[in-house]
Design a protein around this motif. Structure first.
Motif, PDB file in Angstrom:
ATOM      1  N   ARG A   1     -53.286  72.085   7.735  1.00 16.63           N
ATOM      2  CA  ARG A   1     -52.506  73.527   7.556  1.00 16.63           C
ATOM      3  C   ARG A   1     -51.405  73.741   8.202  1.00 16.63           C
ATOM      4  N   LYS A   2     -50.780  72.786   8.903  1.00 18.94           N
ATOM      5  CA  LYS A   2     -49.493  73.050   9.657  1.00 18.94           C
ATOM      6  C   LYS A   2     -48.386  72.829   8.940  1.00 18.94           C
ATOM      7  N   GLY A   3     -48.358  72.440   7.368  1.00 20.23           N
ATOM      8  CA  GLY A   3     -47.251  72.129   6.756  1.00 20.23           C
ATOM      9  C   GLY A   3     -46.569  70.614   6.959  1.00 20.23           C
ATOM     10  N   LEU A   4     -45.731  70.588   6.064  1.00 17.58           N
ATOM     11  CA  LEU A   4     -45.176  69.283   5.848  1.00 17.58           C
ATOM     12  C   LEU A   4     -43.726  69.200   5.903  1.00 17.58           C
ATOM     13  N   SER A   5     -43.065  68.136   6.548  1.00 17.60           N
ATOM     14  CA  SER A   5     -41.725  68.137   6.256  1.00 17.60           C
ATOM     15  C   SER A   5     -41.190  67.933   4.920  1.00 17.60           C
ATOM     16  N   HIS A   6     -39.827  68.224   4.654  1.00 20.25           N
ATOM     17  CA  HIS A   6     -39.387  68.152   3.294  1.00 20.25           C
ATOM     18  C   HIS A   6     -39.268  66.960   2.575  1.00 20.25           C
ATOM     19  N   ARG A   7     -39.117  65.860   3.559  1.00 19.11           N
ATOM     20  CA  ARG A   7     -39.287  64.365   3.018  1.00 19.11           C
ATOM     21  C   ARG A   7     -40.722  64.018   2.739  1.00 19.11           C
ATOM     22  N   GLU A   8     -41.782  64.586   3.368  1.00 18.39           N
ATOM     23  CA  GLU A   8     -43.119  64.160   2.902  1.00 18.39           C
ATOM     24  C   GLU A   8     -43.568  65.114   1.705  1.00 18.39           C
ATOM     25  N   ALA A   9     -42.921  66.224   1.619  1.00 12.90           N
ATOM     26  CA  ALA A   9     -43.361  66.897   0.319  1.00 12.90           C
ATOM     27  C   ALA A   9     -42.918  66.530  -0.868  1.00 12.90           C
ATOM     28  N   ALA A  10     -41.631  65.914  -0.627  1.00 18.98           N
ATOM     29  CA  ALA A  10     -40.752  65.069  -1.757  1.00 18.98           C
ATOM     30  C   ALA A  10     -41.567  63.783  -2.313  1.00 18.98           C
ATOM     31  N   VAL A  11     -42.220  63.096  -1.503  1.00 20.82           N
ATOM     32  CA  VAL A  11     -43.021  62.055  -1.637  1.00 20.82           C
ATOM     33  C   VAL A  11     -44.417  62.499  -2.542  1.00 20.82           C
ATOM     34  N   LEU A  12     -44.980  63.906  -2.463  1.00 19.06           N
ATOM     35  CA  LEU A  12     -45.972  64.589  -3.015  1.00 19.06           C
ATOM     36  C   LEU A  12     -45.582  64.713  -4.279  1.00 19.06           C
ATOM     37  N   LEU A  13     -44.388  65.504  -4.275  1.00 20.96           N
ATOM     38  CA  LEU A  13     -43.820  66.135  -5.650  1.00 20.96           C
ATOM     39  C   LEU A  13     -43.599  64.960  -6.509  1.00 20.96           C
ATOM     40  N   ASP A  14     -43.260  63.780  -6.084  1.00 21.15           N
ATOM     41  CA  ASP A  14     -43.019  62.450  -7.128  1.00 21.15           C
ATOM     42  C   ASP A  14     -43.938  61.789  -7.353  1.00 21.15           C
ATOM     43  N   CYS A  15     -45.205  61.926  -6.598  1.00 26.19           N
ATOM     44  CA  CYS A  15     -46.479  60.956  -6.755  1.00 26.19           C
ATOM     45  C   CYS A  15     -46.689  60.891  -8.136  1.00 26.19           C
ATOM     46  N   GLU A  16     -47.194  59.825  -8.765  1.00 23.58           N
ATOM     47  CA  GLU A  16     -47.533  59.413 -10.017  1.00 23.58           C
ATOM     48  C   GLU A  16     -49.224  59.067  -9.955  1.00 23.58           C
ATOM     49  N   LEU A  17     -49.644  59.111  -8.860  1.00 27.94           N
ATOM     50  CA  LEU A  17     -51.151  58.467  -8.968  1.00 27.94           C
ATOM     51  C   LEU A  17     -52.088  59.458  -9.176  1.00 27.94           C
ATOM     52  N   GLU A  18     -52.865  59.668 -10.288  1.00 25.70           N
ATOM     53  CA  GLU A  18     -53.442  60.638 -10.938  1.00 25.70           C
ATOM     54  C   GLU A  18     -54.502  61.079  -9.854  1.00 25.70           C
ATOM     55  N   ASP A  19     -55.283  60.340  -9.371  1.00 18.69           N
ATOM     56  CA  ASP A  19     -56.094  60.944  -8.482  1.00 18.69           C
ATOM     57  C   ASP A  19     -55.863  61.637  -7.165  1.00 18.69           C
ATOM     58  N   LYS A  20     -54.403  60.923  -6.571  1.00 21.24           N
ATOM     59  CA  LYS A  20     -53.980  61.834  -5.481  1.00 21.24           C
ATOM     60  C   LYS A  20     -53.010  63.162  -6.109  1.00 21.24           C
ATOM     61  N   ASN A  21     -52.599  63.234  -7.326  1.00 22.99           N
ATOM     62  CA  ASN A  21     -52.402  64.496  -7.813  1.00 22.99           C
ATOM     63  C   ASN A  21     -53.285  65.517  -7.958  1.00 22.99           C
TER      64      ASN A  21
END
Length: 472
Positions: free
Chosen positions: A45-65
Protein backbone atom coordinates in the motif's frame (compact mmCIF):
# COMPACT_ATOMS: atom_id res chain seq x y z
CA UNK A 1 17.42 14.44 -18.55
CA UNK A 2 15.00 12.72 -16.13
CA UNK A 3 14.97 14.35 -12.71
CA UNK A 4 11.94 13.94 -10.45
CA UNK A 5 13.15 16.87 -8.32
CA UNK A 6 13.59 19.29 -11.20
CA UNK A 7 11.24 22.29 -11.50
CA UNK A 8 11.47 21.99 -15.30
CA UNK A 9 8.64 20.16 -17.06
CA UNK A 10 10.83 18.44 -19.63
CA UNK A 11 12.98 16.98 -16.86
CA UNK A 12 10.34 15.71 -14.43
CA UNK A 13 8.26 14.52 -17.42
CA UNK A 14 11.14 13.13 -19.49
CA UNK A 15 10.19 11.98 -22.99
CA UNK A 16 13.15 9.59 -23.06
CA UNK A 17 12.25 8.11 -19.67
CA UNK A 18 8.67 7.51 -20.80
CA UNK A 19 9.82 5.76 -24.00
CA UNK A 20 12.25 3.61 -22.03
CA UNK A 21 9.53 2.74 -19.52
CA UNK A 22 7.11 1.76 -22.30
CA UNK A 23 9.77 -0.40 -23.94
CA UNK A 24 10.53 -2.03 -20.58
CA UNK A 25 6.82 -2.72 -20.01
CA UNK A 26 6.39 -4.18 -23.49
CA UNK A 27 9.38 -6.46 -22.96
CA UNK A 28 8.17 -7.65 -19.55
CA UNK A 29 4.39 -7.81 -20.00
CA UNK A 30 4.45 -11.60 -19.66
CA UNK A 31 7.33 -11.82 -17.16
CA UNK A 32 5.50 -13.67 -14.41
CA UNK A 33 8.30 -13.44 -11.86
CA UNK A 34 8.67 -9.66 -12.30
CA UNK A 35 4.91 -9.09 -12.18
CA UNK A 36 4.64 -11.16 -8.99
CA UNK A 37 7.34 -8.96 -7.45
CA UNK A 38 5.56 -5.77 -8.47
CA UNK A 39 2.26 -7.03 -7.05
CA UNK A 40 3.99 -8.01 -3.80
CA UNK A 41 5.31 -4.45 -3.51
CA UNK A 42 1.88 -3.04 -4.36
CA UNK A 43 0.30 -5.01 -1.52
CA UNK A 44 2.33 -2.91 0.92
CA UNK A 45 0.00 0.00 0.00
CA UNK A 46 2.95 2.37 -0.57
CA UNK A 47 2.46 2.74 -4.31
CA UNK A 48 4.51 1.86 -7.37
CA UNK A 49 6.91 3.67 -9.68
CA UNK A 50 5.69 4.74 -13.10
CA UNK A 51 7.76 1.99 -14.70
CA UNK A 52 6.36 -0.74 -12.46
CA UNK A 53 2.81 0.47 -13.08
CA UNK A 54 3.43 0.45 -16.84
CA UNK A 55 4.32 -3.24 -16.62
CA UNK A 56 1.01 -3.98 -14.87
CA UNK A 57 -0.90 -1.96 -17.47
CA UNK A 58 0.66 -4.00 -20.29
CA UNK A 59 0.35 -7.36 -18.52
CA UNK A 60 -1.31 -10.00 -20.70
CA UNK A 61 -1.40 -12.83 -18.15
CA UNK A 62 -5.08 -13.32 -17.36
CA UNK A 63 -4.59 -14.69 -13.84
CA UNK A 64 -2.31 -11.76 -12.99
CA UNK A 65 -4.79 -9.28 -14.44
CA UNK A 66 -7.42 -10.68 -12.12
CA UNK A 67 -4.99 -10.16 -9.23
CA UNK A 68 -4.50 -6.56 -10.37
CA UNK A 69 -8.25 -5.90 -10.34
CA UNK A 70 -8.72 -7.60 -6.97
CA UNK A 71 -5.85 -5.65 -5.44
CA UNK A 72 -7.13 -2.34 -6.83
CA UNK A 73 -10.53 -3.05 -5.31
CA UNK A 74 -9.03 -3.90 -1.94
CA UNK A 75 -6.78 -0.82 -1.89
CA UNK A 76 -9.77 1.36 -2.75
CA UNK A 77 -11.66 -0.13 0.22
CA UNK A 78 -8.66 0.23 2.54
CA UNK A 79 -8.17 3.93 1.81
CA UNK A 80 -11.64 5.17 0.89
CA UNK A 81 -14.06 2.53 2.11
CA UNK A 82 -17.39 2.37 0.27
CA UNK A 83 -17.84 6.16 0.23
CA UNK A 84 -18.38 7.97 -3.06
CA UNK A 85 -18.08 11.75 -2.95
CA UNK A 86 -20.65 13.65 -5.06
CA UNK A 87 -20.05 16.88 -6.97
CA UNK A 88 -21.26 18.87 -9.98
CA UNK A 89 -19.45 21.08 -12.49
CA UNK A 90 -20.55 24.67 -13.01
CA UNK A 91 -19.44 26.28 -16.26
CA UNK A 92 -19.08 30.03 -15.76
CA UNK A 93 -18.00 31.02 -19.27
CA UNK A 94 -17.02 29.44 -22.57
CA UNK A 95 -15.17 32.47 -23.94
CA UNK A 96 -11.67 31.26 -24.80
CA UNK A 97 -8.68 32.55 -26.76
CA UNK A 98 -6.95 29.18 -27.19
CA UNK A 99 -6.98 27.08 -30.33
CA UNK A 100 -7.28 23.61 -28.76
CA UNK A 101 -8.21 21.30 -31.63
CA UNK A 102 -10.29 18.88 -29.52
CA UNK A 103 -12.36 21.46 -27.61
CA UNK A 104 -15.41 23.30 -29.01
CA UNK A 105 -14.49 26.38 -26.98
CA UNK A 106 -11.59 27.02 -29.41
CA UNK A 107 -11.39 30.57 -30.67
CA UNK A 108 -12.23 29.82 -34.31
CA UNK A 109 -15.48 27.96 -33.56
CA UNK A 110 -18.26 30.19 -34.86
CA UNK A 111 -21.06 27.64 -34.28
CA UNK A 112 -21.08 27.58 -30.50
CA UNK A 113 -23.08 30.11 -28.50
CA UNK A 114 -20.67 32.18 -26.41
CA UNK A 115 -21.93 32.79 -22.91
CA UNK A 116 -20.75 34.14 -19.58
CA UNK A 117 -22.82 33.95 -16.42
CA UNK A 118 -23.55 37.18 -14.59
CA UNK A 119 -23.44 37.10 -10.80
CA UNK A 120 -27.25 37.14 -10.81
CA UNK A 121 -27.30 34.12 -13.13
CA UNK A 122 -24.77 32.35 -10.89
CA UNK A 123 -27.16 32.82 -7.97
CA UNK A 124 -29.92 31.12 -9.97
CA UNK A 125 -27.68 28.26 -11.11
CA UNK A 126 -26.25 27.60 -7.66
CA UNK A 127 -29.69 27.80 -6.05
CA UNK A 128 -30.85 25.12 -8.51
CA UNK A 129 -27.81 22.99 -7.65
CA UNK A 130 -28.49 23.42 -3.92
CA UNK A 131 -32.10 22.40 -4.49
CA UNK A 132 -30.83 19.13 -5.98
CA UNK A 133 -28.71 18.55 -2.87
CA UNK A 134 -25.21 19.39 -4.10
CA UNK A 135 -22.68 20.73 -1.62
CA UNK A 136 -19.50 20.61 -3.75
CA UNK A 137 -18.90 22.33 -7.09
CA UNK A 138 -16.12 22.33 -9.68
CA UNK A 139 -15.94 25.69 -11.46
CA UNK A 140 -15.01 25.64 -15.15
CA UNK A 141 -14.15 28.53 -17.45
CA UNK A 142 -12.37 29.07 -20.75
CA UNK A 143 -9.14 31.06 -20.87
CA UNK A 144 -9.88 34.67 -21.79
CA UNK A 145 -8.21 37.50 -19.86
CA UNK A 146 -10.80 40.00 -21.07
CA UNK A 147 -14.02 38.05 -20.51
CA UNK A 148 -12.83 35.74 -17.72
CA UNK A 149 -10.18 37.62 -15.72
CA UNK A 150 -9.14 36.30 -12.33
CA UNK A 151 -11.28 39.02 -10.74
CA UNK A 152 -14.38 37.48 -12.33
CA UNK A 153 -13.48 34.04 -10.99
CA UNK A 154 -12.87 35.43 -7.51
CA UNK A 155 -16.13 37.38 -7.51
CA UNK A 156 -17.98 34.25 -8.64
CA UNK A 157 -16.48 32.19 -5.81
CA UNK A 158 -17.53 34.84 -3.28
CA UNK A 159 -21.05 34.85 -4.74
CA UNK A 160 -21.31 31.05 -4.58
CA UNK A 161 -20.18 30.79 -0.97
CA UNK A 162 -22.69 33.50 -0.03
CA UNK A 163 -25.77 31.70 -1.43
CA UNK A 164 -27.91 30.05 1.24
CA UNK A 165 -31.27 28.73 0.03
CA UNK A 166 -33.50 26.76 2.44
CA UNK A 167 -31.07 24.19 3.92
CA UNK A 168 -28.72 24.40 0.95
CA UNK A 169 -25.14 25.63 0.92
CA UNK A 170 -22.11 25.06 -1.28
CA UNK A 171 -19.42 24.14 1.20
CA UNK A 172 -16.51 23.50 -1.17
CA UNK A 173 -15.67 25.16 -4.48
CA UNK A 174 -13.00 23.44 -6.56
CA UNK A 175 -11.62 25.40 -9.51
CA UNK A 176 -10.60 24.24 -12.99
CA UNK A 177 -9.22 27.23 -14.85
CA UNK A 178 -6.19 27.76 -17.09
CA UNK A 179 -2.62 27.76 -15.82
CA UNK A 180 -1.85 31.07 -14.16
CA UNK A 181 0.64 32.91 -11.94
CA UNK A 182 1.69 32.28 -8.35
CA UNK A 183 0.03 35.58 -7.45
CA UNK A 184 -3.29 34.48 -8.92
CA UNK A 185 -3.08 31.10 -7.23
CA UNK A 186 -2.55 32.93 -3.96
CA UNK A 187 -5.73 34.92 -4.64
CA UNK A 188 -7.64 31.69 -5.29
CA UNK A 189 -6.33 30.28 -2.02
CA UNK A 190 -7.45 33.39 -0.16
CA UNK A 191 -10.89 33.05 -1.79
CA UNK A 192 -11.25 29.67 -0.08
CA UNK A 193 -11.05 27.23 -2.97
CA UNK A 194 -10.76 23.52 -2.29
CA UNK A 195 -8.79 21.75 -5.01
CA UNK A 196 -7.16 23.42 -8.00
CA UNK A 197 -7.74 21.16 -11.00
CA UNK A 198 -5.90 21.32 -14.31
CA UNK A 199 -5.85 18.60 -16.94
CA UNK A 200 -2.66 18.12 -18.89
CA UNK A 201 -4.60 16.67 -21.86
CA UNK A 202 -1.39 14.90 -23.00
CA UNK A 203 2.15 14.74 -21.62
CA UNK A 204 3.69 14.21 -25.06
CA UNK A 205 5.22 17.64 -25.76
CA UNK A 206 5.16 17.29 -29.54
CA UNK A 207 1.52 16.15 -29.58
CA UNK A 208 0.61 18.78 -26.99
CA UNK A 209 1.96 21.63 -29.10
CA UNK A 210 0.19 20.37 -32.23
CA UNK A 211 -3.11 20.05 -30.34
CA UNK A 212 -2.70 23.58 -28.94
CA UNK A 213 -1.44 25.51 -31.98
CA UNK A 214 -2.45 28.98 -30.78
CA UNK A 215 -3.10 30.81 -27.54
CA UNK A 216 -1.31 30.81 -24.17
CA UNK A 217 -2.06 27.11 -23.66
CA UNK A 218 0.44 26.36 -26.43
CA UNK A 219 3.24 26.81 -23.86
CA UNK A 220 3.84 23.22 -22.73
CA UNK A 221 6.24 24.07 -19.90
CA UNK A 222 4.08 26.84 -18.41
CA UNK A 223 1.05 24.55 -18.43
CA UNK A 224 2.84 21.47 -17.07
CA UNK A 225 4.55 23.41 -14.28
CA UNK A 226 1.27 25.01 -13.13
CA UNK A 227 0.80 22.68 -10.17
CA UNK A 228 4.17 23.69 -8.76
CA UNK A 229 3.15 27.35 -8.97
CA UNK A 230 -0.25 26.57 -7.42
CA UNK A 231 1.48 24.98 -4.43
CA UNK A 232 3.90 27.92 -4.26
CA UNK A 233 0.77 30.09 -4.03
CA UNK A 234 -0.39 28.16 -0.97
CA UNK A 235 -2.91 25.80 -2.56
CA UNK A 236 -2.58 22.50 -0.70
CA UNK A 237 -4.72 20.26 -2.90
CA UNK A 238 -4.22 19.91 -6.65
CA UNK A 239 -5.92 17.60 -9.13
CA UNK A 240 -4.28 16.05 -12.21
CA UNK A 241 -5.85 14.52 -15.31
CA UNK A 242 -5.21 13.60 -18.93
CA UNK A 243 -7.77 13.34 -21.71
CA UNK A 244 -7.66 9.75 -22.93
CA UNK A 245 -8.25 9.51 -26.66
CA UNK A 246 -5.98 12.40 -27.63
CA UNK A 247 -2.66 10.60 -27.57
CA UNK A 248 -1.17 7.15 -26.91
CA UNK A 249 -2.81 6.08 -23.63
CA UNK A 250 0.27 4.19 -22.41
CA UNK A 251 2.38 7.33 -22.80
CA UNK A 252 -0.06 9.55 -20.91
CA UNK A 253 -0.65 6.94 -18.20
CA UNK A 254 3.10 6.88 -17.55
CA UNK A 255 3.31 10.68 -17.75
CA UNK A 256 0.63 11.33 -15.16
CA UNK A 257 2.29 8.93 -12.71
CA UNK A 258 5.59 10.75 -13.24
CA UNK A 259 3.80 14.02 -12.48
CA UNK A 260 2.40 12.52 -9.27
CA UNK A 261 5.89 11.31 -8.31
CA UNK A 262 7.29 14.80 -8.96
CA UNK A 263 4.72 16.50 -6.73
CA UNK A 264 5.28 13.97 -3.96
CA UNK A 265 9.07 14.31 -4.15
CA UNK A 266 9.46 18.02 -4.94
CA UNK A 267 6.52 19.50 -3.05
CA UNK A 268 6.02 16.84 -0.37
CA UNK A 269 2.39 16.16 -1.32
CA UNK A 270 1.11 14.15 -4.26
CA UNK A 271 -2.07 14.94 -6.17
CA UNK A 272 -5.27 15.16 -4.12
CA UNK A 273 -7.15 13.76 -7.11
CA UNK A 274 -6.50 12.16 -10.48
CA UNK A 275 -9.26 12.39 -13.08
CA UNK A 276 -9.64 9.95 -15.96
CA UNK A 277 -11.78 11.68 -18.61
CA UNK A 278 -12.15 10.20 -22.09
CA UNK A 279 -12.71 12.29 -25.17
CA UNK A 280 -16.36 12.73 -26.11
CA UNK A 281 -18.19 14.05 -29.17
CA UNK A 282 -18.40 17.85 -29.23
CA UNK A 283 -19.45 20.68 -31.51
CA UNK A 284 -17.06 21.55 -34.37
CA UNK A 285 -14.74 18.62 -33.53
CA UNK A 286 -14.10 16.01 -36.25
CA UNK A 287 -15.06 12.60 -34.80
CA UNK A 288 -12.75 10.87 -37.30
CA UNK A 289 -9.76 12.68 -35.82
CA UNK A 290 -10.58 12.07 -32.16
CA UNK A 291 -12.45 8.81 -31.76
CA UNK A 292 -12.18 8.13 -28.00
CA UNK A 293 -9.55 5.59 -28.89
CA UNK A 294 -9.50 3.33 -25.85
CA UNK A 295 -11.93 0.53 -25.11
CA UNK A 296 -13.91 0.16 -21.89
CA UNK A 297 -11.64 -2.75 -20.96
CA UNK A 298 -8.52 -0.63 -21.35
CA UNK A 299 -10.18 2.20 -19.43
CA UNK A 300 -10.91 -0.17 -16.53
CA UNK A 301 -7.30 -1.35 -16.52
CA UNK A 302 -6.05 2.24 -16.42
CA UNK A 303 -8.27 3.00 -13.39
CA UNK A 304 -7.11 -0.13 -11.57
CA UNK A 305 -3.42 0.52 -12.22
CA UNK A 306 -3.61 4.18 -11.14
CA UNK A 307 -5.33 3.10 -7.93
CA UNK A 308 -2.53 0.61 -7.21
CA UNK A 309 0.27 3.00 -8.19
CA UNK A 310 -1.09 6.04 -6.29
CA UNK A 311 -3.16 4.45 -3.51
CA UNK A 312 -3.73 7.70 -1.58
CA UNK A 313 -5.17 9.79 -4.40
CA UNK A 314 -8.86 10.47 -4.93
CA UNK A 315 -10.01 9.30 -8.35
CA UNK A 316 -12.73 11.05 -10.33
CA UNK A 317 -14.98 9.87 -13.17
CA UNK A 318 -17.52 12.24 -14.67
CA UNK A 319 -20.78 11.94 -16.58
CA UNK A 320 -18.70 11.68 -19.73
CA UNK A 321 -18.96 7.97 -18.97
CA UNK A 322 -22.13 5.91 -19.19
CA UNK A 323 -23.89 4.39 -16.19
CA UNK A 324 -22.60 0.91 -17.09
CA UNK A 325 -19.02 2.09 -17.46
CA UNK A 326 -19.13 4.07 -14.22
CA UNK A 327 -20.50 1.01 -12.45
CA UNK A 328 -17.51 -1.06 -13.59
CA UNK A 329 -14.83 1.40 -12.47
CA UNK A 330 -16.36 2.39 -9.13
CA UNK A 331 -15.00 -0.66 -7.35
CA UNK A 332 -11.63 -0.48 -9.14
CA UNK A 333 -10.60 2.83 -7.65
CA UNK A 334 -13.04 5.68 -8.26
CA UNK A 335 -13.86 7.72 -5.13
CA UNK A 336 -15.66 10.76 -6.63
CA UNK A 337 -18.34 11.08 -9.30
CA UNK A 338 -20.44 13.89 -10.68
CA UNK A 339 -24.21 13.70 -10.82
CA UNK A 340 -26.85 15.47 -12.93
CA UNK A 341 -24.08 17.41 -14.69
CA UNK A 342 -24.53 20.14 -17.26
CA UNK A 343 -21.57 20.96 -19.49
CA UNK A 344 -23.23 24.09 -20.87
CA UNK A 345 -22.82 27.59 -19.48
CA UNK A 346 -25.93 27.55 -17.33
CA UNK A 347 -28.59 24.91 -17.77
CA UNK A 348 -29.29 23.96 -14.16
CA UNK A 349 -31.90 26.61 -13.42
CA UNK A 350 -33.49 26.25 -16.85
CA UNK A 351 -32.72 23.84 -19.72
CA UNK A 352 -30.59 25.43 -22.43
CA UNK A 353 -32.41 25.99 -25.75
CA UNK A 354 -31.02 23.70 -28.46
CA UNK A 355 -30.23 26.64 -30.75
CA UNK A 356 -28.07 28.18 -27.99
CA UNK A 357 -25.82 25.17 -27.44
CA UNK A 358 -22.84 26.14 -25.28
CA UNK A 359 -21.85 22.67 -24.07
CA UNK A 360 -18.23 21.58 -23.97
CA UNK A 361 -18.98 17.91 -24.62
CA UNK A 362 -21.79 15.36 -24.68
CA UNK A 363 -22.88 13.82 -21.38
CA UNK A 364 -23.36 10.03 -21.36
CA UNK A 365 -25.03 9.69 -17.95
CA UNK A 366 -28.12 11.93 -17.93
CA UNK A 367 -29.76 10.74 -14.71
CA UNK A 368 -30.91 13.06 -11.95
CA UNK A 369 -28.85 13.36 -8.78
CA UNK A 370 -31.50 11.43 -6.85
CA UNK A 371 -31.35 8.59 -9.38
CA UNK A 372 -27.56 8.47 -9.08
CA UNK A 373 -27.71 8.53 -5.28
CA UNK A 374 -30.25 5.70 -5.21
CA UNK A 375 -28.23 3.69 -7.73
CA UNK A 376 -25.09 4.01 -5.58
CA UNK A 377 -26.89 2.96 -2.40
CA UNK A 378 -28.44 -0.09 -4.05
CA UNK A 379 -24.89 -1.21 -4.88
CA UNK A 380 -23.84 -0.74 -1.25
CA UNK A 381 -21.99 2.56 -1.63
CA UNK A 382 -22.44 5.56 0.67
CA UNK A 383 -22.97 8.73 -1.38
CA UNK A 384 -21.09 11.43 0.50
CA UNK A 385 -21.67 15.18 0.36
CA UNK A 386 -18.93 15.74 2.91
CA UNK A 387 -16.60 18.76 2.77
CA UNK A 388 -15.35 18.52 6.35
CA UNK A 389 -11.62 17.98 5.74
CA UNK A 390 -11.30 21.14 3.70
CA UNK A 391 -13.25 23.17 6.25
CA UNK A 392 -11.37 21.68 9.22
CA UNK A 393 -7.98 22.38 7.63
CA UNK A 394 -7.25 18.74 6.85
CA UNK A 395 -5.69 19.49 3.47
CA UNK A 396 -2.36 18.87 1.75
CA UNK A 397 0.13 16.93 3.84
CA UNK A 398 -2.21 16.89 6.85
CA UNK A 399 -4.89 15.09 4.85
CA UNK A 400 -2.39 12.73 3.24
CA UNK A 401 -0.77 11.73 6.53
CA UNK A 402 -4.16 10.84 8.00
CA UNK A 403 -5.18 8.98 4.85
CA UNK A 404 -1.95 7.00 4.56
CA UNK A 405 -2.11 6.02 8.24
CA UNK A 406 -5.69 4.80 7.89
CA UNK A 407 -6.94 7.30 10.49
CA UNK A 408 -9.04 9.34 8.08
CA UNK A 409 -11.80 6.73 8.19
CA UNK A 410 -12.66 7.89 11.72
CA UNK A 411 -13.64 11.25 10.22
CA UNK A 412 -14.81 10.33 6.73
CA UNK A 413 -17.32 7.58 7.41
CA UNK A 414 -19.29 9.44 10.10
CA UNK A 415 -19.23 12.61 8.00
CA UNK A 416 -20.43 10.71 4.95
CA UNK A 417 -23.36 9.25 6.86
CA UNK A 418 -24.35 12.61 8.31
CA UNK A 419 -24.22 14.44 4.98
CA UNK A 420 -26.16 11.60 3.34
CA UNK A 421 -28.77 12.00 6.10
CA UNK A 422 -28.99 15.71 5.26
CA UNK A 423 -29.60 14.83 1.63
CA UNK A 424 -32.25 12.25 2.52
CA UNK A 425 -34.11 14.68 4.77
CA UNK A 426 -34.01 17.67 2.42
CA UNK A 427 -33.98 16.44 -1.17
CA UNK A 428 -34.53 12.70 -1.62
CA UNK A 429 -37.53 10.97 -3.13
CA UNK A 430 -39.44 8.76 -0.70
CA UNK A 431 -38.00 5.50 -2.04
CA UNK A 432 -34.47 6.95 -1.93
CA UNK A 433 -35.01 8.05 1.67
CA UNK A 434 -36.16 4.59 2.73
CA UNK A 435 -33.16 2.92 1.09
CA UNK A 436 -30.82 5.52 2.59
CA UNK A 437 -32.06 5.24 6.15
CA UNK A 438 -31.59 1.46 6.04
CA UNK A 439 -28.10 1.91 4.63
CA UNK A 440 -27.14 4.40 7.34
CA UNK A 441 -28.37 2.03 10.07
CA UNK A 442 -26.26 -0.76 8.56
CA UNK A 443 -23.18 1.43 8.08
CA UNK A 444 -23.20 2.53 11.73
CA UNK A 445 -21.57 -0.84 12.46
CA UNK A 446 -18.47 0.30 10.55
CA UNK A 447 -17.81 2.90 13.26
CA UNK A 448 -15.83 1.03 15.91
CA UNK A 449 -15.15 3.87 18.36
CA UNK A 450 -18.06 3.78 20.88
CA UNK A 451 -17.84 7.51 21.67
CA UNK A 452 -17.85 8.47 18.00
CA UNK A 453 -20.73 6.11 17.30
CA UNK A 454 -22.79 7.60 20.12
CA UNK A 455 -22.13 11.11 18.92
CA UNK A 456 -23.07 10.19 15.34
CA UNK A 457 -26.38 8.77 16.58
CA UNK A 458 -27.00 12.05 18.39
CA UNK A 459 -26.11 14.12 15.31
CA UNK A 460 -28.29 11.98 13.03
CA UNK A 461 -31.24 12.57 15.35
CA UNK A 462 -30.50 16.30 15.35
CA UNK A 463 -30.40 16.31 11.56
CA UNK A 464 -33.78 14.57 11.46
CA UNK A 465 -35.08 17.32 13.75
CA UNK A 466 -33.92 20.07 11.40
CA UNK A 467 -30.36 20.93 12.46
CA UNK A 468 -27.56 20.88 9.85
CA UNK A 469 -23.83 20.86 9.27
CA UNK A 470 -22.36 18.54 11.89
CA UNK A 471 -18.86 17.23 11.23
CA UNK A 472 -15.86 15.51 12.73
Amino acid sequence: MYNVMSPKAEEFISHEEILESLAYAEKNKNNRELIDGILAKARERKGLSHREAAVLLDCELEDKNQEIYALAEQIKKDFYGNRIVMFAPLYLSNYCINGCEYCPYHLKNKHIARKKLTQEEIVKEVTALQDMGHKRLALEAGEDPVNNPIEYILESIKTIYGIKHKNGAIRRVNVNIAATTVENYRKLKEAGIGTYILFQETYNKESYEKLHPTGPKHDYAYHTEAMDRAMDGGIDDVGLGVLYGLNNYRYDFTGILMHAEHLEAYKGVGPHTISVPRLRRADDIDPDVFDNGITDETFEKIVACIRIAVPYTGMIVSTRESQSCREKVLHLGISQISGASRTSVGGYAEPEPEEENSAQFDVSDNRTLDEVVQWLMKMGYVPSFCTACYREGRTGDRFMSLLKSGQIVNCCHPNALMTLKEYLEDYAAEETREIGDKLIAKEMDVITNPKVKERVKEYLANIHNGERDFRF
